[in-house]
Write a protein that holds these residues in place. Structure first.
Motif, PDB file in Angstrom:
ATOM      1  N   UNK A  15       0.851  -1.187   0.000  1.00 21.96           N
ATOM      2  CA  UNK A  15       0.000   0.000   0.000  1.00 21.96           C
ATOM      3  C   UNK A  15       0.890   1.241   0.000  1.00 21.96           C
ATOM      4  N   UNK A  16       0.891   1.947  -1.142  1.00 22.27           N
ATOM      5  CA  UNK A  16       1.747   3.125  -1.263  1.00 22.27           C
ATOM      6  C   UNK A  16       1.295   4.258  -0.347  1.00 22.27           C
ATOM      7  N   UNK A  17       0.024   4.269  -0.002  1.00 18.54           N
ATOM      8  CA  UNK A  17      -0.468   5.308   0.916  1.00 18.54           C
ATOM      9  C   UNK A  17       0.116   5.100   2.309  1.00 18.54           C
ATOM     10  N   UNK A  36       0.774  12.527  -3.205  1.00 22.00           N
ATOM     11  CA  UNK A  36       1.970  11.697  -3.030  1.00 22.00           C
ATOM     12  C   UNK A  36       2.739  11.596  -4.345  1.00 22.00           C
ATOM     13  N   UNK A  37       2.029  11.438  -5.464  1.00 22.81           N
ATOM     14  CA  UNK A  37       2.699  11.357  -6.772  1.00 22.81           C
ATOM     15  C   UNK A  37       3.436  12.654  -7.078  1.00 22.81           C
ATOM     16  N   UNK A  38       2.828  13.762  -6.745  1.00 21.81           N
ATOM     17  CA  UNK A  38       3.478  15.049  -7.000  1.00 21.81           C
ATOM     18  C   UNK A  38       4.677  15.244  -6.069  1.00 21.81           C
ATOM     19  N   UNK A  39       4.496  14.937  -4.785  1.00 20.80           N
ATOM     20  CA  UNK A  39       5.565  15.113  -3.798  1.00 20.80           C
ATOM     21  C   UNK A  39       6.748  14.192  -4.090  1.00 20.80           C
ATOM     22  N   UNK A  51       6.033   2.874 -10.258  1.00 23.07           N
ATOM     23  CA  UNK A  51       7.126   3.806  -9.971  1.00 23.07           C
ATOM     24  C   UNK A  51       7.101   4.227  -8.511  1.00 23.07           C
ATOM     25  N   UNK A  52       5.908   4.527  -8.024  1.00 20.21           N
ATOM     26  CA  UNK A  52       5.747   4.963  -6.641  1.00 20.21           C
ATOM     27  C   UNK A  52       6.169   3.860  -5.677  1.00 20.21           C
ATOM     28  N   UNK A  53       5.767   2.640  -5.962  1.00 16.56           N
ATOM     29  CA  UNK A  53       6.138   1.505  -5.104  1.00 16.56           C
ATOM     30  C   UNK A  53       7.658   1.375  -5.020  1.00 16.56           C
TER      31      UNK A  53
END
Length: 198
Positions: A75-77, A95-98, A117-119
């Motif tokens: 869970x990326x959140x 989160x994607x922007x940050x 990518x985020x993971x």
């Protein structure tokens, strides 16, 4: 758009985003909107690690045909929260922007592909600050449990709660009486102004 879950090229991990319909990203370059039976999707994803941003709604959507799935999840959140507990907003757009400097379009296929990518980025950050054990051993196993609790609710012993409330009320009254005796006069304990005068 797919309606047959058997045609999804499921791998070890899949990124999932649920809006109007689930969008499944089987790798960082491909995403499929799924419009078939959720039961078949649930079966197709049974052995995959589910990557998502706030995975609980995904698990609850898949549970429309049975109990909450017990997939391993990323869970990326939750990862973003562990890395920065001071934020008030952990939605995917922020989160994607940050983390990636990316402004998200409402396109769910882009969203699900971005999760890869985020993971990867968040996992590296978790490793660098020594939080992988907390993430993997505490936080991620709790996600399906919390989803199940949200879906079915929890039992509350109202009699025990009422007994506890009465006990707390009695103890509070006893402590207030003792405070008034020590102060020599009653006053509003909750008032900083009156408290400063005592």
């Amino acid at each position: 758009i797919l309606s047959d879950a058997k045609k999804l090229p499921i791998k070890k991990e899949v990124a999932v985003d649920v809006r109007a319909h689930p969008v499944i990203s089987t790798d960082p370059d491909h995403a499929f909107e799924f419009r078939g039976e959720l039961a078949s999707l649930r079966d197709a994803l049974a052995n995959a690690v589910l990557i998502g941003h706030d995975v609980k709604p995904i698990l609850k959507a898949l549970a429309q045909s049975g109990p909450i799935p017990r997939n391993r999840v990323f869970d990326t959140k939750v990862a973003a929260y562990l890395l920065n507990t001071d934020l008030r907003d952990y939605d995917l757009e922020r989160v994607a922007y940050t983390e990636l400097g990316v402004s998200l379009a409402p396109d769910t296929q882009v969203r699900s592909v971005l999760l890869w990518r985020l993971k990867q980025l968040l996992w590296e950050k978790l490793k660098s600050v020594g939080l992988t054990k907390v993430f993997e051993d505490i936080e991620m196993p709790l996600v399906p449990i919390l989803a199940q609790m949200e879906q079915t609710g929890i039992a509350v012993n109202t009699k025990a709660i009422a007994t506890l409330a009465r006990s707390c009320t009695r103890e509070l009254a006893r402590l207030e009486k003792k405070i008034y005796e020590l102060a020599g006069t009653p006053f509003n304990i909750g008032s900083p102004q009156q408290l400063s005068q005592v």
